[in-house]
Scaffold this motif. Structure first.
Motif, PDB file in Angstrom:
ATOM      1  N   GLY A 185       0.819  -1.216   0.000  1.00  0.00           N
ATOM      2  CA  GLY A 185       0.000   0.000   0.000  1.00  0.00           C
ATOM      3  C   GLY A 185       0.849   1.260   0.000  1.00  0.00           C
ATOM      4  N   ASN A 186       0.245   2.382  -0.366  1.00  0.00           N
ATOM      5  CA  ASN A 186       0.895   3.690  -0.346  1.00  0.00           C
ATOM      6  C   ASN A 186       2.207   3.694  -1.125  1.00  0.00           C
ATOM      7  N   GLY A 187       2.237   3.037  -2.256  1.00  0.00           N
ATOM      8  CA  GLY A 187       3.429   3.012  -3.098  1.00  0.00           C
ATOM      9  C   GLY A 187       4.477   2.015  -2.658  1.00  0.00           C
ATOM     10  N   GLY A 188       4.212   1.285  -1.593  1.00  0.00           N
ATOM     11  CA  GLY A 188       5.153   0.307  -1.059  1.00  0.00           C
ATOM     12  C   GLY A 188       6.025   0.922   0.021  1.00  0.00           C
ATOM     13  N   HIS A 189       6.134   0.255   1.167  1.00  0.00           N
ATOM     14  CA  HIS A 189       6.980   0.745   2.262  1.00  0.00           C
ATOM     15  C   HIS A 189       7.243  -0.387   3.239  1.00  0.00           C
ATOM     16  N   TRP A 190       8.338  -0.232   4.008  1.00  0.00           N
ATOM     17  CA  TRP A 190       8.635  -1.178   5.068  1.00  0.00           C
ATOM     18  C   TRP A 190       7.666  -0.916   6.218  1.00  0.00           C
ATOM     19  N   ILE A 191       7.180  -1.960   6.828  1.00  0.00           N
ATOM     20  CA  ILE A 191       6.187  -1.851   7.891  1.00  0.00           C
ATOM     21  C   ILE A 191       6.874  -1.594   9.233  1.00  0.00           C
TER      22      ILE A 191
ATOM     23  N   ALA B 117       2.380  -3.599  12.184  1.00  0.00           N
ATOM     24  CA  ALA B 117       2.337  -5.008  11.800  1.00  0.00           C
ATOM     25  C   ALA B 117       1.459  -5.835  12.738  1.00  0.00           C
ATOM     26  N   LYS B 118       1.139  -5.285  13.885  1.00  0.00           N
ATOM     27  CA  LYS B 118       0.379  -6.044  14.889  1.00  0.00           C
ATOM     28  C   LYS B 118      -0.977  -6.499  14.339  1.00  0.00           C
ATOM     29  N   GLY B 119      -1.233  -7.784  14.491  1.00  0.00           N
ATOM     30  CA  GLY B 119      -2.509  -8.354  14.072  1.00  0.00           C
ATOM     31  C   GLY B 119      -2.660  -8.543  12.568  1.00  0.00           C
ATOM     32  N   ARG B 120      -1.593  -8.392  11.805  1.00  0.00           N
ATOM     33  CA  ARG B 120      -1.695  -8.473  10.344  1.00  0.00           C
ATOM     34  C   ARG B 120      -1.136  -9.773   9.773  1.00  0.00           C
ATOM     35  N   TYR B 121      -0.733 -10.727  10.599  1.00  0.00           N
ATOM     36  CA  TYR B 121      -0.144 -11.958  10.087  1.00  0.00           C
ATOM     37  C   TYR B 121      -1.131 -13.100  10.116  1.00  0.00           C
TER      38      TYR B 121
ATOM     39  N   ASP C 139      -3.066  -9.927   3.031  1.00  0.00           N
ATOM     40  CA  ASP C 139      -3.315  -9.035   1.898  1.00  0.00           C
ATOM     41  C   ASP C 139      -2.106  -8.182   1.530  1.00  0.00           C
ATOM     42  N   ARG C 140      -0.926  -8.515   2.077  1.00  0.00           N
ATOM     43  CA  ARG C 140       0.309  -7.752   1.825  1.00  0.00           C
ATOM     44  C   ARG C 140       0.170  -6.291   2.224  1.00  0.00           C
ATOM     45  N   LEU C 141      -0.668  -6.009   3.243  1.00  0.00           N
ATOM     46  CA  LEU C 141      -0.904  -4.638   3.698  1.00  0.00           C
ATOM     47  C   LEU C 141      -0.645  -4.504   5.195  1.00  0.00           C
ATOM     48  N   CYS C 142      -0.104  -3.355   5.602  1.00  0.00           N
ATOM     49  CA  CYS C 142       0.037  -3.058   7.024  1.00  0.00           C
ATOM     50  C   CYS C 142      -1.344  -2.674   7.565  1.00  0.00           C
ATOM     51  N   ALA C 143      -1.454  -2.521   8.875  1.00  0.00           N
ATOM     52  CA  ALA C 143      -2.748  -2.206   9.486  1.00  0.00           C
ATOM     53  C   ALA C 143      -3.307  -0.873   8.988  1.00  0.00           C
ATOM     54  N   THR C 144      -2.467   0.145   8.841  1.00  0.00           N
ATOM     55  CA  THR C 144      -2.935   1.459   8.402  1.00  0.00           C
ATOM     56  C   THR C 144      -3.465   1.407   6.972  1.00  0.00           C
ATOM     57  N   CYS C 145      -2.701   0.803   6.064  1.00  0.00           N
ATOM     58  CA  CYS C 145      -3.144   0.711   4.662  1.00  0.00           C
ATOM     59  C   CYS C 145      -4.384  -0.167   4.534  1.00  0.00           C
TER      60      CYS C 145
END
Length: 143
Positions: free
Chosen positions: A48-54, A59-63, A80-86
């Motif tokens: 998300g957002n053009g790609g970025h390191w999480i 990352a919490k709760g996203r695995y 979904d290959r997305l961090c919590a914010t995205c």
């Protein structure tokens, strides 16, 4: 990939011999007493957002649960290959202390691989030579 090397790693010598790349290093901020906040142990690239390191907090709760070949349950795959914010429709950002370095072909970088968190964000597209530029330069030089 984003990582820190094993304990006992001495100097890492990195020479870029290919296309330019967007590399990064992070030692945190000694001035502010902070450490790199990027997620380091599991999948850590958000698309998300053009790609970025999480970041660790994003990352919490996203695995998702996954099963290793040994049958052990692991939680490394990012949902979904997305961090919590995205994933919530926002714009996630990378760790604020991760600093980009553009490595050009032939650049040499030496650092302590265990103390410096590091990785490649992306390989940059090569610039194509301008058609006829070499011929024009040769003619100007009298070749």
């Amino acid at each position: 990939r984003l990582h820190g090397d094993e304990v006992g790693t001495d100097a890492v010598v990195l020479m870029n011999i290919g296309a330019d790349c967007d590399f990064f290093v992070d030692v945190g901020s000694r001035l502010h007493g902070t450490k790199c906040m990027a997620q380091r142990k599991k999948e850590c690239w958000c698309t998300g957002n053009g790609g970025h390191w999480i970041t660790i907090n994003d990352a919490k709760g996203r695995y998702k649960d996954d099963t290793h070949a040994s049958g052990a349950q692991v939680r490394n795959g990012l949902c979904d290959r997305l961090c919590a914010t995205c994933a919530a429709g926002g714009r996630g950002v990378a760790c604020v202390t991760c600093k980009p370095i553009i490595l050009k072909a032939g650049d040499l970088l030496v650092f302590d691989g265990h103390s410096v968190f590091h990785g490649v964000n992306k390989v940059l597209p090569r610039e194509e030579p301008v058609a006829g530029a070499a011929a024009a330069a040769a003619a100007a030089a009298g070749w």
